[in-house]
Design an enzyme around this catalytic site. Structure first.
Site, PDB file in Angstrom:
ATOM      1  N   HIS A  36       0.830  -1.207   0.000  1.00  0.00           N
ATOM      2  CA  HIS A  36       0.000   0.000   0.000  1.00  0.00           C
ATOM      3  C   HIS A  36       0.870   1.265   0.000  1.00  0.00           C
ATOM      4  CE1 HIS A  36      -2.734  -2.931   2.207  1.00  0.00           C
ATOM      5  NE2 HIS A  36      -3.506  -2.549   1.206  1.00  0.00           N
ATOM      6  N   GLU A 147      -1.012  -3.490  -9.249  1.00  0.00           N
ATOM      7  CA  GLU A 147      -1.103  -4.569 -10.243  1.00  0.00           C
ATOM      8  C   GLU A 147      -1.186  -5.942  -9.591  1.00  0.00           C
ATOM      9  OE1 GLU A 147       2.099  -4.010 -13.057  1.00  0.00           O
ATOM     10  OE2 GLU A 147       0.835  -2.708 -14.280  1.00  0.00           O
ATOM     11  N   SER A 185       0.542  -8.794   0.992  1.00  0.00           N
ATOM     12  CA  SER A 185      -0.908  -8.839   1.067  1.00  0.00           C
ATOM     13  C   SER A 185      -1.334  -8.766   2.520  1.00  0.00           C
ATOM     14  CB  SER A 185      -1.425 -10.158   0.467  1.00  0.00           C
ATOM     15  OG  SER A 185      -2.769 -10.360   0.844  1.00  0.00           O
ATOM     16  N   ARG A 187      -3.587 -10.375   3.717  1.00  0.00           N
ATOM     17  CA  ARG A 187      -3.947 -11.734   4.131  1.00  0.00           C
ATOM     18  C   ARG A 187      -2.736 -12.563   4.560  1.00  0.00           C
ATOM     19  NH1 ARG A 187      -7.823 -10.908  -0.123  1.00  0.00           N
ATOM     20  NH2 ARG A 187      -9.942 -11.179   0.662  1.00  0.00           N
TER      21      ARG A 187
HETATM   22  P1  AMP Z   1      -6.449  -3.769  -0.587  1.00  0.00           P
HETATM   23  O1  AMP Z   1      -6.294  -3.049   0.722  1.00  0.00           O
HETATM   24  O2  AMP Z   1      -5.968  -5.176  -0.555  1.00  0.00           O
HETATM   25  O3  AMP Z   1      -7.823  -3.607  -1.175  1.00  0.00           O
HETATM   26  O4  AMP Z   1      -5.459  -3.040  -1.581  1.00  0.00           O
HETATM   27  C1  AMP Z   1      -5.560  -1.659  -1.811  1.00  0.00           C
HETATM   28  C2  AMP Z   1      -4.721  -1.328  -3.017  1.00  0.00           C
HETATM   29  O5  AMP Z   1      -3.360  -1.671  -2.768  1.00  0.00           O
HETATM   30  C3  AMP Z   1      -5.151  -2.112  -4.271  1.00  0.00           C
HETATM   31  O6  AMP Z   1      -5.065  -1.267  -5.401  1.00  0.00           O
HETATM   32  C4  AMP Z   1      -4.147  -3.220  -4.321  1.00  0.00           C
HETATM   33  O7  AMP Z   1      -3.923  -3.714  -5.626  1.00  0.00           O
HETATM   34  C5  AMP Z   1      -2.907  -2.506  -3.800  1.00  0.00           C
HETATM   35  N1  AMP Z   1      -1.945  -3.484  -3.278  1.00  0.00           N
HETATM   36  C6  AMP Z   1      -2.144  -4.427  -2.341  1.00  0.00           C
HETATM   37  N2  AMP Z   1      -1.046  -5.183  -2.175  1.00  0.00           N
HETATM   38  C7  AMP Z   1      -0.126  -4.705  -3.050  1.00  0.00           C
HETATM   39  C8  AMP Z   1       1.212  -5.059  -3.382  1.00  0.00           C
HETATM   40  N3  AMP Z   1       1.838  -6.083  -2.788  1.00  0.00           N
HETATM   41  N4  AMP Z   1       1.859  -4.349  -4.334  1.00  0.00           N
HETATM   42  C9  AMP Z   1       1.228  -3.319  -4.962  1.00  0.00           C
HETATM   43  N5  AMP Z   1      -0.029  -2.940  -4.697  1.00  0.00           N
HETATM   44  C10 AMP Z   1      -0.705  -3.620  -3.760  1.00  0.00           C
END
Ligand code: AMP
Length: 282
Positions: A36, A147, A185, A187
């Site tokens: 993030h 991505e 992630s 998760r």
């Molecule tokens: P999320 O909180 O999982 O919904 O992710 C929020 C944003 O961060 C989304 O656009 C995801 O694609 C991005 N994101 C999450 N993990 C990564 C990562 N390892 N690398 C790049 N972007 C990420």
């Protein structure tokens, strides 16, 4: 940094900020990590005002257990955002974002029908609901997406086209990985130490498949990736599809696309992990 809980307050602050320059929006579901942060840093470099939303959007979860077990770390998130030089952290309640049920059905077309769309019915419609609301609340100059969720970006572009968000730039950001290759992630914290030590196999096998792809057909490359990952303990590939980067449609031969991308989801125990790789064949 200001933490903002209501849409009215967010709009008031941003109406003022808009008179001073550009606004960058980074939508997240919290449990923030360096992935993030890479989006936030880019938004910080490219905009005068940076807004990060932290909202676990119930309408994009098709599995109630996944929603219930999704990590929530609001205090740590606020500290990280403050440190990253964010101007506004938008941390609304569910009632604030959905004062009434959102019954909109987006006609997202083929990009949303395959892979995540097939495996998680309603997921992308929920993503479209929340992101369209966030775009309306913030009216950003640019919005940043990772991505890691490759198909999600195509879906958001489609939603933006359907909803007429023509003056808003959608910025794709590369996947941020742990030192051992595992895609970062929220998760990942749910993996046991043993599963965590095996999970990097996903990215390592995807990377090794770049070499395999030079000699194997597309079908054999797919099979090799799936079989090699499944041979590890705890690992269970849900799907591995090689698609065209623009259409998200699976291709049959390498020559069918100039931009083939392999998109995978793997259950490591009961944790669903996602990753992808771009094949450059010449
Ligand atoms: P999320 O909180 O999982 O919904 O992710 C929020 C944003 O961060 C989304 O656009 C995801 O694609 C991005 N994101 C999450 N993990 C990564 C990562 N390892 N690398 C790049 N972007 C990420």
């Amino acid at each position: 940094m200001e933490i903002i809980r209501t849409v009215a307050e967010l709009k008031a602050k941003l109406d003022e900020a808009r008179t001073r320059g550009t606004i960058g929006l980074v939508p997240t579901m919290g449990a923030l990590h360096a992935g993030h942060l890479s989006l936030i840093e880019r938004a910080r470099r490219e905009n005068d005002t940076v807004v990060v939303s932290v909202f676990v959007n119930p309408t994009q979860f098709n599995n109630p257990t996944d929603l219930a077990t999704y990590p929530r770390t609001e205090e740590a998130d606020a500290a990280l955002l403050e440190n990253a030089g964010v101007d506004y952290a938008f941390m609304p309640s569910v009632e604030e974002v959905y004062p009434e049920p959102d019954n909109r059905q987006f006609d997202l077309g083929p990009v949303a029908e395959v892979m995540e769309g097939a495996m998680r019915p309603g997921h992308f419609n929920g993503v479209a609901q929340v992101v369209s609301k966030l775009f309306r609340f913030t009216e950003p100059t640019r919005a940043y997406f990772g991505e890691k969720d490759f198909q999600q970006i195509a879906v958001i572009r489609k939603m933006a086209q359907l909803e007429g968000f023509n003056n808003l730039e959608i910025v794709d950001c590369p996947i941020k990985r742990e030192a051992d290759g595992l895609a970062m992630s929220s998760r990942n914290v749910r993996l046991t130490p043993e599963q965590r030590s095996i999970a990097p196999a996903i990215s390592l096998v995807l990377k090794a498949s770049l070499v395999k792809a030079r000699e194997l057909s597309l079908a054999d490359t797919k099979k090799w990736v799936i079989d090699t990952i499944n041979a590890f303990p705890y690992m269970n590939v849900e799907y591995y599809e090689i698609v065209d980067a623009a259409t998200m449609q699976p291709i049959g031969e390498w020559s069918d696309s100039a931009t083939p991308v392999g998109c995978i989801t793997v259950f490591c125990g009961d944790v669903r992990l996602i990753d992808n790789i771009k094949y450059i064949l010449k």
